[in-house]
Design an enzyme around this catalytic site. Structure first.
Site, mmCIF file in Angstrom:
data_model
loop_
_atom_site.group_PDB
_atom_site.id
_atom_site.type_symbol
_atom_site.label_atom_id
_atom_site.label_comp_id
_atom_site.label_asym_id
_atom_site.label_seq_id
_atom_site.Cartn_x
_atom_site.Cartn_y
_atom_site.Cartn_z
ATOM 1 N N LYS A 4 0.744 -1.231 -0.152
ATOM 2 C CA LYS A 4 -0.089 -0.128 0.057
ATOM 3 C C LYS A 4 0.843 1.300 -0.105
ATOM 4 C CE LYS A 4 -3.818 -0.444 2.671
ATOM 5 N NZ LYS A 4 -4.356 -0.363 4.210
HETATM 6 O O1 G3P Z 1 -6.550 0.540 6.155
HETATM 7 C C1 G3P Z 1 -7.231 1.717 5.677
HETATM 8 C C2 G3P Z 1 -8.711 1.935 6.204
HETATM 9 O O2 G3P Z 1 -9.423 0.599 6.400
HETATM 10 C C3 G3P Z 1 -8.847 2.662 7.620
HETATM 11 O O3 G3P Z 1 -10.069 2.293 8.279
HETATM 12 O O4 G3P Z 1 -11.677 2.466 9.994
HETATM 13 O O5 G3P Z 1 -9.438 3.293 10.317
HETATM 14 O O6 G3P Z 1 -10.924 4.617 8.656
HETATM 15 P P1 G3P Z 1 -10.567 3.327 9.532
#
Ligand code: G3P
Length: 226
Positions: free
Chosen positions: A86
């Protein structure tokens, strides 16, 4: 649609892969930070649990292209095939994605908040782009709509790149994007569990067992038929 677990807790991953048809695991620096463990050990354990054919996403940390490329090489060297790096969808990231494409390393343009970021990451050579649905919502925009727009761009321009929708707060958001035909989604264990968390389902299963037991002592088909 590919379904991935957005977590690095090995016990949770072990539990989920046992029950659900999971295609892989996504991590990010915050998720790894939460484990309070050496990330190398955690990532190796995750790879062991999900197997070499499953997808494992790991993020490069540096904010300059050269550093991102160095991180990417270390990640892929440790975790092998089907590991996707990523890379944040920022100018240095687009540069790194281009270099990594030439080196045969698969990338995901992450931290995507706008369709234009996704378009540029895909054009640079990313195989996945990751819009953050819930975080876009929290900025006052519509994360589902933005993700659908990204999907449309990839399809309309025949780009060799798929959406990896991320940052979900509920299972309905995942379903809506699944219906729209996005290529992949990653969700936290609690969101995945919520796919089938429904008292009506539990009640129906209990009723079947109860009704069958009215036949007599035996409880299963194998007891009757075997
Ligand atoms: O990995 C990136 C994304 O899934 C972040 O999720 O829940 O931290 O906004 P969140």
């Amino acid at each position: 649609m590919k379904l991935l677990i957005d977590d690095a807790n090995v016990e949770e991953i072990q539990r989920l892969v046992e029950y659900y048809p999971i295609d892989g695991v996504t991590t990010n620096p915050s998720i790894l930070g939460k484990q309070k463990r050496n990330p190398k050990e955690v990532l190796l354990e995750i790879r062991e649990i999900i197997g070499s054919d499953a997808l494992l996403f790991v993020q490069a940390l540096p904010t300059d292209a050269e550093g991102m490329v160095e991180d990417a090489k270390a990640i892929v060297k440790l975790l092998g095939e089907n590991t996707i790096v990523k890379v944040p969808s920022i100018p240095e990231g687009f540069k790194a994605i281009r270099i990594l494409k030439e080196e045969g390393i698969t990338t995901c343009g992450t931290v995507v908040f706008t369709p234009m970021q996704a378009y540029l990451a895909a054009k640079a050579g990313a195989s996945y782009v990751a819009p953050y649905v819930n975080r876009i919502d929290n900025m006052g925009y519509d994360g589902i709509r933005v993700t659908k727009e990204i999907q449309d761009i990839l399809v309309n321009h025949h780009m060799d790149c798929m959406v990896l929708a991320a940052s979900f707060k509920n299972s309905q958001q995942v379903l809506e994007l699944c219906e729209y035909g996005i290529g992949s989604a990653t969700a936290a264990p609690s969101v995945i569990d919520a796919f089938v968390k429904n008292p009506a389902i539990d009640r129906a299963v209990e009723d079947f067992i109860h009704d069958f037991e009215s036949l007599g002592e035996k409880k299963t088909m194998s007891e009757y038929l075997g």
